[in-house]
Design an enzyme around this catalytic site. Structure first.
Site, PDB file in Angstrom:
ATOM      1  N   ARG A   1       1.001  -1.254  -0.085  1.00 37.39           N
ATOM      2  CA  ARG A   1      -0.218   0.026  -0.051  1.00 37.39           C
ATOM      3  C   ARG A   1       0.759   1.380   0.042  1.00 37.39           C
ATOM      4  O   ARG A   1       0.391   2.542   0.278  1.00 37.39           O
ATOM      5  CB  ARG A   1      -0.733  -0.163   1.038  1.00 37.39           C
ATOM      6  CG  ARG A   1      -1.833  -1.133   1.146  1.00 37.39           C
ATOM      7  CD  ARG A   1      -3.318  -0.758   2.123  1.00 37.39           C
ATOM      8  NE  ARG A   1      -4.153  -1.716   1.994  1.00 37.39           N
ATOM      9  CZ  ARG A   1      -4.254  -2.880   2.771  1.00 37.39           C
ATOM     10  NH1 ARG A   1      -3.346  -3.000   3.678  1.00 37.39           N
ATOM     11  NH2 ARG A   1      -5.243  -3.777   2.481  1.00 37.39           N
TER      12      ARG A   1
ATOM     13  N   LYS B   1       6.262  22.465 -15.288  1.00 39.22           N
ATOM     14  CA  LYS B   1       5.399  21.288 -15.089  1.00 39.22           C
ATOM     15  C   LYS B   1       5.126  21.463 -13.565  1.00 39.22           C
ATOM     16  O   LYS B   1       3.797  20.912 -12.982  1.00 39.22           O
ATOM     17  CB  LYS B   1       6.435  20.195 -15.182  1.00 39.22           C
ATOM     18  CG  LYS B   1       5.545  18.912 -14.983  1.00 39.22           C
ATOM     19  CD  LYS B   1       4.651  18.460 -16.059  1.00 39.22           C
ATOM     20  CE  LYS B   1       3.729  17.049 -15.677  1.00 39.22           C
ATOM     21  NZ  LYS B   1       4.697  15.878 -15.887  1.00 39.22           N
TER      22      LYS B   1
ATOM     23  N   HIS C   1      -1.652   9.416 -27.937  1.00 40.49           N
ATOM     24  CA  HIS C   1      -2.040   8.022 -27.454  1.00 40.49           C
ATOM     25  C   HIS C   1      -2.654   7.198 -28.654  1.00 40.49           C
ATOM     26  O   HIS C   1      -2.439   6.088 -28.811  1.00 40.49           O
ATOM     27  CB  HIS C   1      -2.702   8.348 -26.233  1.00 40.49           C
ATOM     28  CG  HIS C   1      -1.962   8.896 -25.245  1.00 40.49           C
ATOM     29  ND1 HIS C   1      -2.615   9.304 -23.954  1.00 40.49           N
ATOM     30  CD2 HIS C   1      -0.794   8.997 -24.887  1.00 40.49           C
ATOM     31  CE1 HIS C   1      -1.709   9.865 -22.908  1.00 40.49           C
ATOM     32  NE2 HIS C   1      -0.584   9.726 -23.681  1.00 40.49           N
TER      33      HIS C   1
ATOM     34  N   GLU D   1       8.318  17.428 -25.784  1.00 40.50           N
ATOM     35  CA  GLU D   1       7.448  17.946 -24.531  1.00 40.50           C
ATOM     36  C   GLU D   1       7.781  19.473 -24.208  1.00 40.50           C
ATOM     37  O   GLU D   1       6.950  20.197 -23.527  1.00 40.50           O
ATOM     38  CB  GLU D   1       7.604  16.824 -23.286  1.00 40.50           C
ATOM     39  CG  GLU D   1       6.954  15.526 -23.456  1.00 40.50           C
ATOM     40  CD  GLU D   1       5.715  15.748 -23.488  1.00 40.50           C
ATOM     41  OE1 GLU D   1       5.045  16.508 -22.977  1.00 40.50           O
ATOM     42  OE2 GLU D   1       5.088  14.601 -23.738  1.00 40.50           O
TER      43      GLU D   1
ATOM     44  N   HIS E   1      -1.587  15.019 -26.913  1.00 39.41           N
ATOM     45  CA  HIS E   1      -1.558  13.755 -26.314  1.00 39.41           C
ATOM     46  C   HIS E   1      -2.669  12.749 -26.484  1.00 39.41           C
ATOM     47  O   HIS E   1      -2.652  11.568 -26.849  1.00 39.41           O
ATOM     48  CB  HIS E   1      -1.326  13.678 -24.687  1.00 39.41           C
ATOM     49  CG  HIS E   1       0.029  14.055 -24.523  1.00 39.41           C
ATOM     50  ND1 HIS E   1       0.791  15.137 -24.550  1.00 39.41           N
ATOM     51  CD2 HIS E   1       1.025  13.285 -23.679  1.00 39.41           C
ATOM     52  CE1 HIS E   1       1.952  15.200 -24.109  1.00 39.41           C
ATOM     53  NE2 HIS E   1       2.222  14.126 -23.624  1.00 39.41           N
TER      54      HIS E   1
ATOM     55  N   ASN F   1      -2.190  18.004 -21.597  1.00 37.42           N
ATOM     56  CA  ASN F   1      -2.226  16.961 -22.327  1.00 37.42           C
ATOM     57  C   ASN F   1      -2.636  17.157 -23.996  1.00 37.42           C
ATOM     58  O   ASN F   1      -3.071  16.513 -24.878  1.00 37.42           O
ATOM     59  CB  ASN F   1      -3.705  16.063 -22.079  1.00 37.42           C
ATOM     60  CG  ASN F   1      -3.644  15.458 -20.832  1.00 37.42           C
ATOM     61  OD1 ASN F   1      -2.687  14.633 -20.486  1.00 37.42           O
ATOM     62  ND2 ASN F   1      -4.737  15.749 -20.056  1.00 37.42           N
TER      63      ASN F   1
ATOM     64  N   HIS G   1       7.121   8.081 -28.044  1.00 43.03           N
ATOM     65  CA  HIS G   1       6.121   9.008 -27.315  1.00 43.03           C
ATOM     66  C   HIS G   1       6.207  10.325 -27.480  1.00 43.03           C
ATOM     67  O   HIS G   1       5.388  10.975 -28.177  1.00 43.03           O
ATOM     68  CB  HIS G   1       6.285   8.921 -26.001  1.00 43.03           C
ATOM     69  CG  HIS G   1       5.204   9.657 -25.252  1.00 43.03           C
ATOM     70  ND1 HIS G   1       3.642   9.449 -25.275  1.00 43.03           N
ATOM     71  CD2 HIS G   1       5.228  10.624 -24.271  1.00 43.03           C
ATOM     72  CE1 HIS G   1       3.310  10.592 -24.848  1.00 43.03           C
ATOM     73  NE2 HIS G   1       4.173  11.363 -23.804  1.00 43.03           N
TER      74      HIS G   1
ATOM     75  N   GLU H   1      -5.510  16.663 -11.874  1.00 43.29           N
ATOM     76  CA  GLU H   1      -6.020  16.773 -13.142  1.00 43.29           C
ATOM     77  C   GLU H   1      -7.495  17.014 -13.141  1.00 43.29           C
ATOM     78  O   GLU H   1      -8.153  16.603 -13.913  1.00 43.29           O
ATOM     79  CB  GLU H   1      -5.593  15.611 -14.126  1.00 43.29           C
ATOM     80  CG  GLU H   1      -5.838  16.306 -15.379  1.00 43.29           C
ATOM     81  CD  GLU H   1      -5.036  14.841 -16.574  1.00 43.29           C
ATOM     82  OE1 GLU H   1      -5.748  14.625 -17.276  1.00 43.29           O
ATOM     83  OE2 GLU H   1      -4.102  14.660 -16.448  1.00 43.29           O
TER      84      GLU H   1
ATOM     85  N   LYS I   1       2.319  10.989 -11.472  1.00 44.70           N
ATOM     86  CA  LYS I   1       1.587   9.997 -12.523  1.00 44.70           C
ATOM     87  C   LYS I   1       2.192   8.984 -12.502  1.00 44.70           C
ATOM     88  O   LYS I   1       3.243   9.118 -13.172  1.00 44.70           O
ATOM     89  CB  LYS I   1       1.166  10.921 -13.880  1.00 44.70           C
ATOM     90  CG  LYS I   1      -0.134  11.680 -13.633  1.00 44.70           C
ATOM     91  CD  LYS I   1      -0.504  12.127 -15.202  1.00 44.70           C
ATOM     92  CE  LYS I   1      -1.738  12.817 -15.283  1.00 44.70           C
ATOM     93  NZ  LYS I   1      -1.897  13.264 -16.772  1.00 44.70           N
TER      94      LYS I   1
ATOM     95  N   ARG J   1      -4.312  21.114 -15.229  1.00 47.20           N
ATOM     96  CA  ARG J   1      -3.251  20.183 -15.387  1.00 47.20           C
ATOM     97  C   ARG J   1      -3.581  19.576 -16.737  1.00 47.20           C
ATOM     98  O   ARG J   1      -2.656  18.790 -17.446  1.00 47.20           O
ATOM     99  CB  ARG J   1      -3.175  19.223 -14.162  1.00 47.20           C
ATOM    100  CG  ARG J   1      -2.145  18.199 -14.423  1.00 47.20           C
ATOM    101  CD  ARG J   1      -1.740  17.296 -13.293  1.00 47.20           C
ATOM    102  NE  ARG J   1      -0.721  16.306 -13.440  1.00 47.20           N
ATOM    103  CZ  ARG J   1      -0.079  15.768 -12.516  1.00 47.20           C
ATOM    104  NH1 ARG J   1      -0.313  15.698 -11.293  1.00 47.20           N
ATOM    105  NH2 ARG J   1       0.826  14.937 -12.990  1.00 47.20           N
TER     106      ARG J   1
END
Length: 362
Positions: free
Chosen positions: A121, A227, A252, A185, A248, A245, A265, A237, A143, A241
């Site tokens: 955990r 960032k 993706h 990026e 993206h 994207n 990527h 997000e 993330k 935030r």
């Protein structure tokens, strides 16, 4: 040395940017996690370049590291990779105080972070990114996650590291194609939030491509601050935030349909930003010059602006599996000018399809 603090309501940590700081990795980790054992998750290609050095600093700091190499590439950012790591950690009886240290690119960091977030955990997590893409994007913000056949990063969590340690000198061993992926990026950050950064990249492209130390530290610092500011304002997000994207949702879909690793990527992000900029201009949300200036910079640095893609129908279907779909509506981040973007969820499907056509080759 540049230190960028991440101050969140429930957490605080520092991002350290310093040439040669890899030599102090063990000391930094030991200062925040004093357990005798640690887990080092390292990219197999990075192992010979920087992994042994990182592991030795941890040993010198008093750790008995359990080393777990993982294959590089998005195709290995999977639950099976996670399971193998769990098995090794359980067999070694690692405890809740045992830190996980990621040494590698974004795939390594995302996977190791997910492992750290879920093992017992949650155990202490440290990021030591070794690619430009990981430094300016994946290692900042918390993330973590893995891919599944249905799409990228669909299984994951928000889990902040105890520290992020960036050594610009390791980028000197980075293949040029990987450097360009990170630069995509950086360009994205300029489009969404900082026109001055976009200008600076335009003016310093040659120095960046030659890995000039001063320019690389400046590039990292500028991007990490952007960032960090976004993450501090919106950790999970819920709002701004999502601006990160930009490009993206298209990217993706490219990665998912072309096979992870075929188009990297950062290359997919470059293509996705162009498609999004075309769509924005087509919808009258920005001047056409935004697309043209972005196209010129991507061509200048050597990023792809067209690629052989699957059918538009397949790409559109892949977009609908994106995490950012809400109430069956596709949320897209579109530029209004260099330095500012907006989110829309009402772009007509035929306009999105037309944007796809601008970056595909027949």
């Amino acid at each position: 040395m540049v230190t960028v603090p991440i101050d969140l309501p429930h957490d605080r940590y520092d991002i350290t940017i310093e040439p040669g700081v890899l030599d102090r990795l063990g000391t930094i980790v030991r200062g925040m996690a004093s357990h005798a054992r640690c887990m080092v998750i390292v990219d197999e290609h990075v192992m010979e370049l920087h992994g042994h050095e990182a592991i030795e600093t941890l040993r010198h700091a008093g750790y008995d590291p359990l080393v777990h190499e993982m294959s590089s590439g998005e195709a290995y950012k999977t639950l099976e990779t996670v399971r193998r790591a769990y098995d090794a950690m359980l067999e070694a009886r690692l405890e809740r105080g045992s830190p996980v240290v990621a040494v590698g690119g974004g795939v390594t960091g995302d996977t190791a972070g997910f492992i750290a977030a879920t093992y017992l955990r949650g155990v202490p997590f440290f990021q030591c990114p070794t690619t430009l893409l990981a430094m300016v994007d994946a290692s900042v913000g918390g993330k973590v996650g893995v891919n599944v056949p249905q799409g990228k990063n669909l299984i994951g969590a928000f889990y902040q590291p105890r520290a992020v340690i960036m050594d610009p000198l390791v980028l000197q061993t980075l293949p040029q194609r990987e450097l360009l992926c990170g630069l995509a990026e950086c360009i994205k950050h300029g489009v969404i939030r900082d026109a001055d950064l976009f200008d600076w990249i335009e003016q310093n492209t040659a120095a960046i491509l030659k890995h000039k130390p001063d320019e690389m530290v400046e590039l990292l610092a500028r991007n990490v601050r952007i960032k960090a500011a976004v993450v501090i304002e919106d950790e999970k997000e819920a709002g701004i935030r999502a601006h990160l994207n930009f490009g993206h949702t298209f990217a993706h879909a490219i990665e998912a349909t072309s096979g992870y690793g075929h188009i990297l990527h950062g290359e997919a992000v470059a293509l996705g930003m162009l498609a999004a900029a075309h769509l924005a201009a087509d919808l009258g949300r920005c001047d056409r010059s935004v697309h043209d200036r972005l196209l010129a910079l991507l061509e200048k640095v050597g990023l792809p602006t067209k690629s052989e893609l699957v059918s538009t129908e397949e790409l559109m279907n892949a977009m609908l599996l994106d995490k950012k779909v809400r109430d069956a509506k596709l949320r897209l981040v579109l530029p209004e000018r260099i330095g500012a973007v907006n989110i829309i969820d009402d772009a007509p499907a035929e306009r999105i399809a037309a944007a796809w056509e601008t970056i595909g080759t027949s």
